[in-house]
Design a protein around this motif. Structure first.
Motif, PDB file in Angstrom:
ATOM      1  N   THR A 294      -1.802   0.747   7.302  1.00 31.50           N
ATOM      2  CA  THR A 294      -1.796  -0.213   8.414  1.00 31.50           C
ATOM      3  C   THR A 294      -2.805  -1.323   8.180  1.00 31.50           C
ATOM      4  N   ARG A 295      -4.008  -0.957   7.720  1.00 31.81           N
ATOM      5  CA  ARG A 295      -5.041  -1.968   7.460  1.00 31.81           C
ATOM      6  C   ARG A 295      -4.614  -2.918   6.345  1.00 31.81           C
ATOM      7  N   SER A 296      -3.981  -2.385   5.304  1.00 33.49           N
ATOM      8  CA  SER A 296      -3.537  -3.232   4.188  1.00 33.49           C
ATOM      9  C   SER A 296      -2.500  -4.247   4.658  1.00 33.49           C
ATOM     10  N   ILE A 297      -1.583  -3.793   5.503  1.00 35.26           N
ATOM     11  CA  ILE A 297      -0.545  -4.697   6.004  1.00 35.26           C
ATOM     12  C   ILE A 297      -1.152  -5.764   6.900  1.00 35.26           C
ATOM     13  N   ILE A 298      -2.124  -5.389   7.729  1.00 35.16           N
ATOM     14  CA  ILE A 298      -2.780  -6.363   8.614  1.00 35.16           C
ATOM     15  C   ILE A 298      -3.513  -7.411   7.783  1.00 35.16           C
ATOM     16  N   GLU A 299      -4.179  -6.993   6.721  1.00 32.49           N
ATOM     17  CA  GLU A 299      -4.878  -7.948   5.849  1.00 32.49           C
ATOM     18  C   GLU A 299      -3.891  -8.915   5.205  1.00 32.49           C
ATOM     19  N   HIS A 300      -2.764  -8.372   4.745  1.00 36.49           N
ATOM     20  CA  HIS A 300      -1.760  -9.235   4.122  1.00 36.49           C
ATOM     21  C   HIS A 300      -1.166 -10.186   5.155  1.00 36.49           C
TER      22      HIS A 300
END
Length: 610
Positions: A294-300
């Motif tokens: 989830t954090r990776s997608i939010i950063e992207h």
């Protein structure tokens, strides 16, 4: 063949039984059969005896013809019973079973099981109800039903195999395993994929899953790969399948990886979201509970927002950001709310190219239903020329007091033709149940507590001439509401129109003394004698008429051209005539308790008709 002669003779004997034994003497058809029986009697004594009996029937006098015909019938049926076949024409196969303690019983008569087996093996309507009835009566536990139930997993009517897979077969336990194994085929279709899932559920076998994942058909392979997520040690194999040539296999592998949630699985899911498999990666990511993903997608997604704000590769960034936002559905965490706030508070993001993405983001903001998300949604009330006022209004209904909601949004309805007013009215219709919904559903299904709304809304709706909303919000007796509804009914004297019936129902609910007369006037002056159908609200209205109107209703019914409706209205008139002379709640000024103590509209109607 000799048996054919006997069947032909049986047919003629039945004919004579119907025609009467007096017609048997000298019968031409029996005379035609007799020589053949005599010839067969030369080699078989039973046919010789049969020929003698036929000859006696042909030569019998009227007085004893019945006796001779009965003797022939008894002899013929006795011979045919000894020549009958009871075995099935189908190929016999051994029945696989489990240990004696687990063997299903066969104590029920086949007559009881036949309708269920017929529904499982044949096509046609009404089968699902028969299957449900069999489940309620525990008929599937019979050994003779199990093979048919397993075979019905191939049925083309999807609800039947779904019901069997989810409800019936798992309840049978290990007793169904032999049937599942016997009918399972690696190269089969969707039905065999269901059998594999059931085999795994009842008796997990990793080797069978590996074999199916390697050698099975596309449907079987897909199911096997998803089931392998129960075995973390097979992660390397699942990762290999995520690069398969077939899209269906890659999708199943991504679902399996979403359940594993390991570091390698998360990396592969993130890679898929940014590749040609973007469309098949979104749902598996939604189901993955890994916070790191989830954090990776939010950063992207944040990077894509910055690209759009800087007008850099807008089309490409918008497409990728749409995939990121869709993949975050179901993840109710503050970080997602912060991302959506960043999107919708950036003027550079609110451009025509991101129109669809804006709607998706605003919808997700409401779906989160987090305090910070709702407060931010409310703050969008006047932003961007009230572009998000519908979402702001829905969030306000959740967190603000009724009076504050009214004060904040009532002024937006001054111009009914404005976009903001249209959006608010659309939401009002969506969040409030119609009168039909309140009547046809139970109070637990349709919850509409008017105390959660400011009472001033109804006067706004009167000004806007939103009759349906007036009916939905009408509660206590209100002179302005009464005058408005009476006027609408008088302008439109047609009882079959939905709005007319709704308005009349509210007038009755408010105990308006003019409501019964108004109803009868509309019926009599409407000029429509072609009633073929009245809905639940219209019929309810007629039953609410007080006793003095029974005769008028009966006279009106006499003028109807459709006999069924005439009879129905006459029955209602009889019921009205049987009412007491004075009903307490029909007196002018009687108090209204509609909506109190969860009674609801249907609760009030029920109390009135009891």
């Amino acid at each position: 063949m000799s048996i054919d002669i006997l069947f032909e003779l049986q047919h003629e004997v039945r004919r004579l039984f119907i025609a009467g034994s007096g017609m048997a003497a000298g019968d031409l058809r029996l005379q035609k059969i007799l020589p053949q029986l005599i010839k067969l009697g030369e080699s078989a004594p039973v046919f010789k005896r049969m020929a003698q009996s036929v000859d006696q029937v042909l030569a019998a006098e009227t007085s004893n013809s019945a006796e001779k015909l009965l003797e022939l019938g008894i002899l013929l049926n006795s011979v045919l019973y000894t020549q009958g076949k009871t075995e099935s024409k189908d190929e016999l196969t051994p029945v696989l079973g489990v240990d004696a303690a687990s063997t299903p019983p066969t104590s029920l008569p086949y007559r009881k099981l036949y309708p269920l087996i017929e529904a499982l093996t044949q096509k046609g309507q009404g089968r699902l109800e028969q299957l449900r009835l069999g489940h309620e009566e525990s008929l599937y536990h019979d050994l003779r039903v199990i093979p048919a139930a397993v075979s019905a997993l191939d049925d083309s009517y999807a609800e039947i195999p779904d019901f069997l897979q989810n409800k019936v077969i798992p309840a049978l336990g290990v007793a169904v395993l032999p049937g599942l194994k016997q009918q399972f085929k690696l190269d089969g279709g969707k039905g065999d994929a269901r059998r594999l899932e059931l085999l795994h559920r009842l008796q997990p076998d990793v080797e069978l899953l590996l074999q199916a994942a390697k050698d099975g058909s596309t449907e079987v392979r897909s199911t096997a790969i998803e089931l392998l997520s129960d075995y973390p040690e097979k992660e390397d194999f699942i990762l290999e399948q995520a690069d398969d040539k077939k899209k269906e296999i890659r999708k199943s592998a991504l679902f399996a990886l979403s359940r594993l949630g390991t570091e390698e699985a998360i990396a592969r899911l993130y890679k898929a979201l940014n590749s040609k498999d973007q469309d098949i990666a979104i749902e598996p990511i939604q189901l993955c509970n890994a916070n790191e993903l989830t954090r990776s997608i939010i950063e992207h997604a944040t990077t894509m927002i910055n690209h759009i704000n800087l007008r850099t590769k807008v089309a490409e960034s918008t497409q990728q950001l749409m995939a990121d936002i869709r993949s975050l559905h179901g993840k109710r965490v503050p970080e997602v709310a912060s991302l959506l706030e960043l999107m919708l508070s950036s003027p550079g993001f609110i451009i025509p190219e991101t129109e669809a993405l804006q709607e998706v983001a605003a919808n997700l903001l409401l779906e989160l239903d987090l305090p910070e998300a709702n407060h931010f949604a409310v703050s969008l009330h006047e932003a961007y020329n009230r572009k998000f006022i519908a979402y702001s209004f829905q969030a306000a209904l959740r967190i603000l007091p009724p009076a504050d909601v009214y004060e904040r949004y009532c002024h937006e309805l001054k111009d009914k033709k404005s976009t903001a007013a249209k959006d608010l009215l659309r939401v009002l219709y969506e969040v409030t149940p119609s009168l039909h919904a309140q009547l046809y559903a139970s109070d637990s299904d349709v919850s509409f507590d008017l105390s959660q709304w400011d009472p001033r809304w109804i006067h706004i709706f009167i000004q806007l001439d939103e009759e349906e909303l007036v009916c939905r919000f009408a509660k206590e007796s209100d002179p302005k509401v009464t005058v408005y509804l009476i006027k609408k009914c008088e302008e439109r004297p047609n009882f079959t129109q939905t709005n007319t019936a709704h308005s009349l129902l509210i007038l009755f609910r408010q105990n308006d003394p003019a409501a019964p007369k108004l109803l009868m006037d509309i019926l009599e002056k409407g000029g429509n004698k072609q009633f073929y159908y009245l809905d639940r609200i219209q019929l309810t209205l007629l039953t609410l008429l007080p006793k003095p109107y029974a005769e008028r209703l009966r006279q009106f019914a006499e003028g109807l051209s459709y006999h069924g409706m005439k009879s129905q209205l006459q029955d209602i008139a009889d019921a009205i005539a049987a009412k007491p002379e004075l009903e307490p709640e029909t007196e002018p000024g009687a108090s209204s308790n509609y909506g109190e103590k969860g009674q609801g509209l249907w609760g009030w109607i029920t109390s009135k008709m009891s």
